[in-house]
Design a protein around this motif. Sequence first.
Motif, mmCIF file in Angstrom:
data_model
loop_
_atom_site.group_PDB
_atom_site.id
_atom_site.type_symbol
_atom_site.label_atom_id
_atom_site.label_comp_id
_atom_site.label_asym_id
_atom_site.label_seq_id
_atom_site.Cartn_x
_atom_site.Cartn_y
_atom_site.Cartn_z
ATOM 1 N N HIS A 112 0.840 -1.190 0.000
ATOM 2 C CA HIS A 112 0.000 0.000 0.000
ATOM 3 C C HIS A 112 0.878 1.244 0.000
ATOM 4 O O HIS A 112 2.081 1.171 0.237
ATOM 5 C CB HIS A 112 -0.999 0.002 1.162
ATOM 6 N N GLU A 113 0.240 2.370 -0.277
ATOM 7 C CA GLU A 113 0.953 3.639 -0.245
ATOM 8 C C GLU A 113 0.981 4.152 1.186
ATOM 9 O O GLU A 113 -0.020 4.075 1.908
ATOM 10 C CB GLU A 113 0.263 4.671 -1.138
ATOM 11 N N PHE A 114 2.133 4.675 1.571
ATOM 12 C CA PHE A 114 2.287 5.340 2.868
ATOM 13 C C PHE A 114 2.571 6.801 2.537
ATOM 14 O O PHE A 114 3.615 7.116 1.973
ATOM 15 C CB PHE A 114 3.428 4.724 3.683
ATOM 16 N N ILE A 115 1.612 7.664 2.852
ATOM 17 C CA ILE A 115 1.689 9.061 2.443
ATOM 18 C C ILE A 115 2.106 9.924 3.625
ATOM 19 O O ILE A 115 1.495 9.873 4.698
ATOM 20 C CB ILE A 115 0.339 9.526 1.881
ATOM 21 N N THR A 116 3.161 10.694 3.401
ATOM 22 C CA THR A 116 3.655 11.644 4.397
ATOM 23 C C THR A 116 3.724 12.999 3.684
ATOM 24 O O THR A 116 4.691 13.264 2.966
ATOM 25 C CB THR A 116 5.055 11.240 4.905
ATOM 26 N N GLY A 117 2.675 13.813 3.839
ATOM 27 C CA GLY A 117 2.635 15.077 3.112
ATOM 28 C C GLY A 117 2.588 14.797 1.618
ATOM 29 O O GLY A 117 1.712 14.084 1.138
ATOM 30 N N GLU A 118 3.571 15.332 0.885
ATOM 31 C CA GLU A 118 3.655 15.094 -0.553
ATOM 32 C C GLU A 118 4.489 13.860 -0.887
ATOM 33 O O GLU A 118 4.559 13.460 -2.049
ATOM 34 C CB GLU A 118 4.244 16.319 -1.253
ATOM 35 N N THR A 119 5.123 13.275 0.114
ATOM 36 C CA THR A 119 5.950 12.090 -0.095
ATOM 37 C C THR A 119 5.064 10.846 -0.082
ATOM 38 O O THR A 119 4.309 10.628 0.862
ATOM 39 C CB THR A 119 7.029 11.968 1.006
ATOM 40 N N VAL A 120 5.161 10.057 -1.144
ATOM 41 C CA VAL A 120 4.393 8.811 -1.230
ATOM 42 C C VAL A 120 5.389 7.660 -1.336
ATOM 43 O O VAL A 120 6.154 7.565 -2.295
ATOM 44 C CB VAL A 120 3.443 8.812 -2.442
ATOM 45 N N ASP A 121 5.392 6.818 -0.328
ATOM 46 C CA ASP A 121 6.252 5.638 -0.311
ATOM 47 C C ASP A 121 5.385 4.394 -0.446
ATOM 48 O O ASP A 121 4.171 4.434 -0.245
ATOM 49 C CB ASP A 121 7.040 5.563 1.003
ATOM 50 N N ILE A 122 6.025 3.289 -0.754
ATOM 51 C CA ILE A 122 5.337 2.004 -0.847
ATOM 52 C C ILE A 122 5.756 1.151 0.349
ATOM 53 O O ILE A 122 6.943 0.987 0.624
ATOM 54 C CB ILE A 122 5.684 1.263 -2.157
ATOM 55 N N ASP A 123 4.768 0.660 1.063
ATOM 56 C CA ASP A 123 4.995 -0.312 2.138
ATOM 57 C C ASP A 123 4.570 -1.677 1.631
ATOM 58 O O ASP A 123 3.493 -1.828 1.034
ATOM 59 C CB ASP A 123 4.156 0.026 3.372
ATOM 60 N N TRP A 124 5.437 -2.660 1.868
ATOM 61 C CA TRP A 124 5.049 -4.030 1.600
ATOM 62 C C TRP A 124 4.243 -4.528 2.798
ATOM 63 O O TRP A 124 4.602 -4.265 3.952
ATOM 64 C CB TRP A 124 6.274 -4.900 1.437
ATOM 65 N N LEU A 125 3.198 -5.236 2.540
ATOM 66 C CA LEU A 125 2.410 -5.855 3.605
ATOM 67 C C LEU A 125 2.858 -7.303 3.726
ATOM 68 O O LEU A 125 2.841 -8.054 2.751
ATOM 69 C CB LEU A 125 0.917 -5.771 3.302
ATOM 70 N N LEU A 126 3.286 -7.655 4.927
ATOM 71 C CA LEU A 126 3.798 -8.996 5.214
ATOM 72 C C LEU A 126 2.868 -9.679 6.205
ATOM 73 O O LEU A 126 2.360 -9.045 7.125
ATOM 74 C CB LEU A 126 5.203 -8.913 5.799
ATOM 75 N N ARG A 127 2.685 -10.966 6.031
ATOM 76 C CA ARG A 127 1.788 -11.708 6.936
ATOM 77 C C ARG A 127 2.410 -13.033 7.320
ATOM 78 O O ARG A 127 3.305 -13.554 6.657
ATOM 79 C CB ARG A 127 0.438 -11.936 6.297
ATOM 80 N N ARG A 128 1.837 -13.580 8.395
ATOM 81 C CA ARG A 128 2.211 -14.900 8.868
ATOM 82 C C ARG A 128 0.991 -15.525 9.527
ATOM 83 O O ARG A 128 0.299 -14.868 10.306
ATOM 84 C CB ARG A 128 3.339 -14.765 9.903
ATOM 85 N N PRO A 129 0.711 -16.787 9.227
ATOM 86 C CA PRO A 129 -0.422 -17.430 9.902
ATOM 87 C C PRO A 129 -0.116 -17.641 11.381
ATOM 88 O O PRO A 129 1.027 -17.850 11.772
ATOM 89 C CB PRO A 129 -0.592 -18.752 9.170
ATOM 90 N N LEU A 130 -1.167 -17.604 12.188
ATOM 91 C CA LEU A 130 -1.011 -17.808 13.628
ATOM 92 C C LEU A 130 -1.433 -19.205 14.059
ATOM 93 O O LEU A 130 -1.209 -19.592 15.188
ATOM 94 C CB LEU A 130 -1.812 -16.757 14.407
ATOM 95 N N LYS A 131 -2.069 -19.931 13.169
ATOM 96 C CA LYS A 131 -2.554 -21.269 13.539
ATOM 97 C C LYS A 131 -1.944 -22.315 12.669
ATOM 98 O O LYS A 131 -1.465 -22.091 11.613
ATOM 99 C CB LYS A 131 -4.082 -21.312 13.452
#
Length: 169
Positions: free
Chosen positions: A150-169
């Motif tokens: 997803h985009e991580f927006i800080t003012g006019e700065t737009v960065d990309i964050d990777w979304l990471l997951r792990r199952p809990l069960k």
Amino acid sequence: MIVNILEKDVSILRELAMETFADTFGESIKDEDLQTYFATDLSLDTLSLELRNPESQYYFILVDHQPVGFVKVNQGSAQTEQELDNAFEIQRLYVKKGYQGLGLGKKLFEFVLDLAKASGCDWVWLGVWEHNYKAQAFYTKYGFEKFSQHEFITGETVDIDWLLRRPLK
């Protein structure tokens, strides 16, 4: 020692959040955008609302009774993304620059992984800046895998964050 952050601690949380965010991302974000982020996402009002939300929790990690890092976790509607059913989000995890390399981030991370396991959720997930290779390697060691971004927006700065997951069960 890891302790729950209460609303009375909001000023301490804000100062620590601004310091650690600036140390982590300050070189890649214009100062004006950084100040906008501090005035909005890290304002006293915003942080107070987050501390009152029953679906979010904040914790300090203390050294000599002083907060040197913190973590924020979310469940339900408090999560920043709703891509996973029955999920537990680790939204923020920061340790002051002078205390990095002492295992405090690992201790805080393992603490919230235990919270996630006890939550009854199916997934634990987090966002990490696409250029933060050190953090990506750390999370990979714990079995996290990229599932989105997803985009991580800080003012006019737009960065990309990777979304990471792990199952809990």
